[in-house]
Design an enzyme around this catalytic site. Structure first.
Site, mmCIF file in Angstrom:
data_model
loop_
_atom_site.group_PDB
_atom_site.id
_atom_site.type_symbol
_atom_site.label_atom_id
_atom_site.label_comp_id
_atom_site.label_asym_id
_atom_site.label_seq_id
_atom_site.Cartn_x
_atom_site.Cartn_y
_atom_site.Cartn_z
ATOM 1 N N LYS A 15 0.976 -1.143 -0.032
ATOM 2 C CA LYS A 15 0.079 0.319 0.050
ATOM 3 C C LYS A 15 0.846 1.156 -0.063
ATOM 4 O O LYS A 15 0.646 1.974 -0.888
ATOM 5 C CB LYS A 15 -1.051 0.046 1.271
ATOM 6 N N ARG A 33 -9.353 1.414 8.891
ATOM 7 C CA ARG A 33 -8.918 0.044 9.077
ATOM 8 C C ARG A 33 -10.239 -0.969 9.816
ATOM 9 O O ARG A 33 -9.872 -1.971 10.293
ATOM 10 C CB ARG A 33 -7.703 0.047 9.923
HETATM 11 P P1 AMP Z 1 0.787 1.138 8.706
HETATM 12 O O1 AMP Z 1 1.924 1.960 8.642
HETATM 13 O O2 AMP Z 1 -0.293 1.597 7.994
HETATM 14 O O3 AMP Z 1 0.995 -0.294 8.575
HETATM 15 O O4 AMP Z 1 0.494 1.140 10.428
HETATM 16 C C1 AMP Z 1 1.252 0.853 11.429
HETATM 17 C C2 AMP Z 1 0.359 0.689 12.736
HETATM 18 O O5 AMP Z 1 -0.115 1.930 12.886
HETATM 19 C C3 AMP Z 1 -0.780 -0.159 12.464
HETATM 20 O O6 AMP Z 1 -0.227 -1.517 12.777
HETATM 21 C C4 AMP Z 1 -1.585 0.110 13.650
HETATM 22 O O7 AMP Z 1 -1.168 -0.031 14.965
HETATM 23 C C5 AMP Z 1 -1.373 1.860 13.735
HETATM 24 N N1 AMP Z 1 -2.507 2.324 12.583
HETATM 25 C C6 AMP Z 1 -2.171 2.615 11.209
HETATM 26 N N2 AMP Z 1 -3.426 3.345 10.803
HETATM 27 C C7 AMP Z 1 -4.447 2.725 11.769
HETATM 28 C C8 AMP Z 1 -5.851 2.958 11.628
HETATM 29 N N3 AMP Z 1 -6.306 3.096 10.385
HETATM 30 N N4 AMP Z 1 -6.269 2.525 12.662
HETATM 31 C C9 AMP Z 1 -5.908 1.935 13.501
HETATM 32 N N5 AMP Z 1 -4.572 1.799 13.599
HETATM 33 C C10 AMP Z 1 -3.806 2.323 12.734
#
Ligand code: AMP
Length: 207
Positions: A13, A88
């Site tokens: 992504k 999410r």
């Molecule tokens: P990502 O960089 O999108 O993989 O996000 C890393 C971490 O941030 C995730 O594993 C969650 O702990 C938190 N996170 C990011 N976006 C969200 C979201 N929309 N809702 C809840 N937690 C989030």
């Protein structure tokens, strides 16, 4: 264009979002990047969120929704945006519908990048980020040029990745029928060369 990229951790992504946003000159809104920035700055929000992130769990909806609400009010997001990693949960998707409704905006497309679970753990554990540019590399399949200073995300370790996959299947995958029922979902195969996946994403977005 007002779009969303969804997919499991390691689906690509972030990589694809950067390419599309550079090409279309729209902001990439990554809640993961925003939360990591809060953490790095040591804000109360960042320190609270870090506890969930390091466990591979989702940060509570109200925290993320509040952050997105502020972000959407900024001028650069008015002509369009691409969300990467948000929503999410179904509660976040419903909140987003409400926020966009208030702004008189609506979503154009939601692209789901599909990759089987057994490929994801390896992808994520070998993932590294260029500390300066934020560009994402894979130590085996998309090796960085020499001299690049690389960092590994704290939550890209195997145990945490497995917990993030459980969160994805339990809490995020219900977004697939949610957006399918609204006629917005477009599926893209996330396996293969990065450039091929980009082509598929752009095609799914109607470009
Ligand atoms: P990502 O960089 O999108 O993989 O996000 C890393 C971490 O941030 C995730 O594993 C969650 O702990 C938190 N996170 C990011 N976006 C969200 C979201 N929309 N809702 C809840 N937690 C989030």
């Amino acid at each position: 264009m007002r779009t969303i990229l969804i997919g499991p951790p390691g689906a690509g992504k972030g990589t694809q979002a950067k390419i599309v946003c550079d090409q279309w000159h729209i902001p990439q809104i990554s809640t993961g990047d925003m939360l990591r920035a809060h953490k790095a700055q040591g804000t109360t929000l960042g320190l609270e969120a870090a506890k969930f992130m390091s466990a591979g769990a989702l940060v509570p909806d109200e925290v993320v929704i509040g952050m997105v609400e502020e972000r959407l009010k900024q001028d650069d997001a008015k002509p369009g945006f691409l969300f990467d990693g948000f929503p999410r949960t179904v509660a976040q998707a419903e909140a987003l519908d409400g926020l966009l409704g208030k702004l008189g905006q609506k979503l154009d497309a939601v692209v789901l990048i599909e990759v089987a679970d057994d490929l994801l753990v390896e992808r994520v554990c070998f993932r590294r980020t260029d500390k300066v540019t934020g560009r994402i590399y894979h130590l085996k399949y998309s090796a960085p040029p020499p001299g690049v200073e690389l960092v590994q995300r704290d939550d890209d370790k195997e145990d945490t990745v497995r917990a993030r996959l459980v969160a994805y299947h339990g809490q995020t995958a219900p977004l697939i029928p949610y957006y399918e029922q609204r006629g917005l979902l477009r599926r893209v195969d996330g396996v293969g060369e990065m450039a091929k996946v980009t082509e598929r994403v752009l095609k799914a977005l109607g470009n």
